[in-house]
Design a protein around this motif. Structure first.
Motif: not given
Length: 278
Positions: A38, A42-43, A80, A58-61, A82
């Motif tokens: 990442y 976290g992007k 983080y 993995l989509q950063i939540k 994700w």
């Protein structure tokens, strides 16, 4: 003092870039391992399970930084969360806490049954400076320390090879930043290395993502005839005003140049500020 502070920040940033994290399951009858890659906040994240060629986005939540409750000089804690995405569906959720280059409190919750798995870092794995991001479906591969190769593999299989500027000193590391540098709603990728002199500011190469062509292209440098800094240095973004600021030092003065994007899509100089170093 300012130079020392900046040097410390450079070294801390280099440590934070130590990825991927190699993780293993804890307390499972059959151990499994994986890598998490990442970037900034976290992007650009994805996971790759041991023994598997495919990668899972993995989509950063959520991303949070805890700066409270510690003495000066102690590192912040980064949190983080994700979503693991398969197609358009959430397959699971990863959580991770990071201090410097150490990850802890790592969990994976499987979506189909809510089962939570505990993970931990694999000890003794040596980091070689290599990293990969997944951005707009393209895999971006590069190295923070040992070489200057930047490879982009697009979803259609096309590949682009780029040679990045080399850090002037072996002790300096390349930094990578994921940010929307042209304010079009799509994240871009930037790489920075210390200047060729004392290393008091960082010089940037920015690659903008163009959704029309689905390709990354290097940002065209502006006309420096009116600016104090003849480079894209210490670049910061003002998302609200849609402005880019660059900064450099000459002699005992620090200079800041302000830019905006013109109608032709090129950066245009607006103004310069100067500050004398005391």
């Amino acid at each position: 003092m300012k130079n020392l502070f900046l040097f410390c920040m450079i070294m801390i940033s280099a440590l934070i870039s130590a990825q991927p994290f190699i993780l293993k399951s804890v307390g499972e009858a059959k151990e499994f391992r994986l890598k998490i890659y990442y970037g900034t906040q976290g992007k650009g994240a994805f996971v790759q399970y041991s023994g598997k060629k495919e990668i899972i986005p993995l989509q950063i939540k959520s991303f949070q930084v805890d700066t409270d409750g510690r003495r000066d000089g102690e590192p912040d804690i980064h949190y983080y969360v994700w979503n693991e995405m398969i197609g358009e569906k959430i397959n699971g959720v990863y959580t991770l806490e990071m201090i410097d280059d150490s990850a802890s409190n790592i969990t994976y919750t499987r979506a189909k049954d809510g089962r939570k798995f505990t993970l931990e870092m694999v000890e003794g794995e040596k980091y070689d400076g290599s990293d990969r991001y997944l951005l707009h479906g393209a895999v971006l591969a590069f190295n923070h320390s040992y070489n200057n190769h930047f490879i982009i593999v697009y979803p259609d299989g096309k590949k682009t090879a780029i040679e990045l500027p080399s850090p002037d000193k072996p002790s300096f590391a390349r930094q990578s930043i994921i940010e929307d540098y042209n304010f079009d709603g799509y994240d871009d990728i930037a790489f920075s290395v210390p200047d060729d002199g004392m290393g008091v500011y960082r010089m940037y190469d920015i690659y903008l993502y163009h959704p029309g062509s689905k390709r990354f292209e290097k940002l065209k440098e502006p006309d420096y005839s009116h600016s104090s800094c003849s480079c894209l240095c210490d670049v910061t973004v003002d998302k609200k005003k849609k402005l880019l600021t660059t900064g450099c030092r000459g002699g005992a003065r620090w200079h800041q140049d302000l830019y905006r994007y013109g109608k032709n899509g090129n950066l245009e100089w607006i103004s310069t500020k100067e500050q004398t170093e005391e």
